[in-house]
Design an enzyme around this catalytic site. Structure first.
Site, PDB file in Angstrom:
ATOM      1  N   SER A  60      11.142   1.133   5.310  1.00 22.18           N
ATOM      2  CA  SER A  60      12.176   1.852   6.060  1.00 22.18           C
ATOM      3  C   SER A  60      12.061   3.375   5.954  1.00 22.18           C
ATOM      4  O   SER A  60      13.065   4.079   5.813  1.00 22.18           O
ATOM      5  CB  SER A  60      13.573   1.379   5.623  1.00 22.18           C
ATOM      6  OG  SER A  60      13.734  -0.003   5.931  1.00 22.18           O
TER       7      SER A  60
ATOM      8  N   ASN B 184       2.074   1.172  10.853  1.00 25.62           N
ATOM      9  CA  ASN B 184       1.790  -0.255  11.027  1.00 25.62           C
ATOM     10  C   ASN B 184       2.614  -0.747  12.216  1.00 25.62           C
ATOM     11  O   ASN B 184       3.828  -0.882  12.116  1.00 25.62           O
ATOM     12  CB  ASN B 184       2.189  -1.013   9.746  1.00 25.62           C
ATOM     13  CG  ASN B 184       2.059  -2.510   9.910  1.00 25.62           C
ATOM     14  OD1 ASN B 184       1.406  -2.989  10.842  1.00 25.62           O
ATOM     15  ND2 ASN B 184       2.680  -3.248   8.988  1.00 25.62           N
TER      16      ASN B 184
ATOM     17  N   HIS C  82      -0.278  -7.193   3.095  1.00 22.98           N
ATOM     18  CA  HIS C  82       1.048  -6.718   3.537  1.00 22.98           C
ATOM     19  C   HIS C  82       2.084  -7.781   3.193  1.00 22.98           C
ATOM     20  O   HIS C  82       1.795  -8.984   3.255  1.00 22.98           O
ATOM     21  CB  HIS C  82       1.032  -6.453   5.047  1.00 22.98           C
ATOM     22  CG  HIS C  82       2.294  -5.791   5.516  1.00 22.98           C
ATOM     23  ND1 HIS C  82       3.431  -6.516   5.791  1.00 22.98           N
ATOM     24  CD2 HIS C  82       2.608  -4.487   5.702  1.00 22.98           C
ATOM     25  CE1 HIS C  82       4.394  -5.674   6.142  1.00 22.98           C
ATOM     26  NE2 HIS C  82       3.915  -4.439   6.105  1.00 22.98           N
TER      27      HIS C  82
ATOM     28  N   GLU D 208       4.464  -9.085   4.727  1.00 24.50           N
ATOM     29  CA  GLU D 208       4.712 -10.140   5.730  1.00 24.50           C
ATOM     30  C   GLU D 208       3.607 -11.189   5.688  1.00 24.50           C
ATOM     31  O   GLU D 208       3.847 -12.357   5.983  1.00 24.50           O
ATOM     32  CB  GLU D 208       4.865  -9.505   7.121  1.00 24.50           C
ATOM     33  CG  GLU D 208       6.234  -8.840   7.247  1.00 24.50           C
ATOM     34  CD  GLU D 208       6.259  -7.563   8.063  1.00 24.50           C
ATOM     35  OE1 GLU D 208       5.345  -7.334   8.877  1.00 24.50           O
ATOM     36  OE2 GLU D 208       7.204  -6.771   7.874  1.00 24.50           O
TER      37      GLU D 208
ATOM     38  N   GLY E  70      11.673  -3.098   6.829  1.00 24.04           N
ATOM     39  CA  GLY E  70      12.353  -3.511   8.058  1.00 24.04           C
ATOM     40  C   GLY E  70      13.833  -3.799   7.865  1.00 24.04           C
ATOM     41  O   GLY E  70      14.471  -4.374   8.742  1.00 24.04           O
TER      42      GLY E  70
ATOM     43  N   GLU F 271       5.243  -1.177  -1.459  1.00 25.15           N
ATOM     44  CA  GLU F 271       6.231  -1.506  -0.440  1.00 25.15           C
ATOM     45  C   GLU F 271       7.185  -2.550  -0.998  1.00 25.15           C
ATOM     46  O   GLU F 271       6.894  -3.764  -0.933  1.00 25.15           O
ATOM     47  CB  GLU F 271       5.543  -2.067   0.803  1.00 25.15           C
ATOM     48  CG  GLU F 271       4.595  -1.089   1.470  1.00 25.15           C
ATOM     49  CD  GLU F 271       4.439  -1.394   2.949  1.00 25.15           C
ATOM     50  OE1 GLU F 271       4.799  -0.520   3.747  1.00 25.15           O
ATOM     51  OE2 GLU F 271       4.025  -2.506   3.299  1.00 25.15           O
TER      52      GLU F 271
ATOM     53  N   LYS G  96       2.605  -3.584  13.558  1.00 25.01           N
ATOM     54  CA  LYS G  96       2.926  -5.019  13.432  1.00 25.01           C
ATOM     55  C   LYS G  96       2.633  -5.731  14.764  1.00 25.01           C
ATOM     56  O   LYS G  96       1.689  -5.371  15.463  1.00 25.01           O
ATOM     57  CB  LYS G  96       4.376  -5.221  12.998  1.00 25.01           C
ATOM     58  CG  LYS G  96       4.734  -4.378  11.777  1.00 25.01           C
ATOM     59  CD  LYS G  96       6.005  -4.813  11.132  1.00 25.01           C
ATOM     60  CE  LYS G  96       6.449  -3.788  10.109  1.00 25.01           C
ATOM     61  NZ  LYS G  96       7.359  -4.309   9.135  1.00 25.01           N
TER      62      LYS G  96
HETATM   63  C1  PEP Z   1       5.633  -1.860   6.972  1.00 29.96           C
HETATM   64  O1  PEP Z   1       5.461  -2.597   7.938  1.00 29.96           O
HETATM   65  O2  PEP Z   1       4.696  -1.710   6.168  1.00 29.96           O
HETATM   66  C2  PEP Z   1       6.916  -1.200   6.776  1.00 29.96           C
HETATM   67  C3  PEP Z   1       7.083  -0.449   5.740  1.00 29.96           C
HETATM   68  O3  PEP Z   1       7.874  -1.429   7.750  1.00 29.96           O
HETATM   69  P1  PEP Z   1       9.255  -0.584   7.961  1.00 29.96           P
HETATM   70  O4  PEP Z   1       8.861   0.878   7.901  1.00 29.96           O
HETATM   71  O5  PEP Z   1       9.744  -1.009   9.299  1.00 29.96           O
HETATM   72  O6  PEP Z   1      10.166  -0.951   6.835  1.00 29.96           O
END
Ligand code: PEP
Length: 253
Positions: free
Chosen positions: A215, A9, A97, A99, A175, A169, A11
């Site tokens: 992460s 992703n 997601h 976010e 992040g 997630e 973003k």
């Molecule tokens: C994501 O954007 O779905 C995500 C898991 O981000 P990160 O790997 O940066 O934590």
């Protein structure tokens, strides 16, 4: 046997040049790293989807959008439909997601409509679920994940649900550099599979892929993938670096 699935992703990152360069590098090297043993997809920003899809068209790497709108066309300024995404070569779309849930304010009801629009438009949705840190601390993880999964897929028959991938997630791990331990990921993902089993038949619940995201890095990918119900990884930050993303794909084989 569920085929591992690694999705990146991107973003709101990259530009017209770096998105194509990143896609090229992944296309060139991922086959060598994983052959066809791992499903790989990248989700660039909307404006770069078409050029990335063209760059990847001769490869086995799928392209996904980071969002979708549930109406098919009309006066919805700024929105993008399933048909438009299909038209430019998308296969996948992220729905819900964290976010979008927690920064933009999307509700379970809206996310359900987006999953529905994706499925009926012939896209494969990746439905993201996960609890906030405050919810984990107050032992609400199970309740939150149950609600998000149930509402996200409400109204869909087994046949339709087979198009869906679920991504667990935990919001506190996205992040932040904090990763769920492999045991924490397994515990929630086994619960998600149990919930699927209660709603649909056993075969379907065994077939649906459940990814972990939060992460993920080259050095924690293998131990996460070693868990029985971790069928793949949704990778944010580390998917912007071709070497890291390729190392994560390698760990998923
Ligand atoms: C994501 O954007 O779905 C995500 C898991 O981000 P990160 O790997 O940066 O934590």
């Amino acid at each position: 046997m569920r085929k591992p699935f690694v999705a990146g992703n991107w973003k709101m990152n990259t530009d017209s040049h770096s998105s194509v360069e990143l896609a090229k590098r992944i296309a060139t090297d991922s086959c060598e790293v994983a052959g066809h043993r791992v499903t790989v997809a990248v989700c660039p920003p909307f404006v770069y989807l078409q050029t990335v899809a063209k760059t990847l068209s001769a490869s086995s790497i799928g392209v996904g959008a980071q969002d979708i709108y549930y109406e098919s066309k009309g006066a919805f300024t700024g929105e993008v439909s399933a048909a438009m995404l299909k038209d430019i070569g998308c296969t996948y779309v992220l729905c819900g997601h964290s976010e979008r849930r927690h920064v933009i304010g999307e509700t379970d009801e809206l996310i359900n409509k987006k999953v529905a629009a994706a499925i009926s438009g012939g896209l494969l949705p990746i439905l993201c679920v996960g609890e906030l840190l405050s919810e984990r601390k107050t032992l609400q993880t199970e309740e939150v994940v149950k609600r998000q999964r149930k509402k996200g897929l409400a109204g869909w028959s087994e046949e339709k649900v087979s198009a869906v991938t679920i991504a667990y997630e935990p919001v506190w791990a996205i992040g932040t550099g904090l990763t769920a331990t492999p045991q924490q990921a397994q515990e929630v993902q086994a619960l998600i599979r149990k919930l699927l089993e209660q709603m649909y038949d056993g075969k379907l619940s065994q077939e649906i892929r459940i990814l972990y995201g939060g992460s993920v890095k080259p050095d924690n990918a293998a131990e996460l993938m070693a868990q029985e119900d971790v069928d793949g990884l949704l990778v944010g930050g580390a998917s912007l670096n071709a070497d890291d993303f390729l190392a994560i794909i390698r760990a998923a084989v």
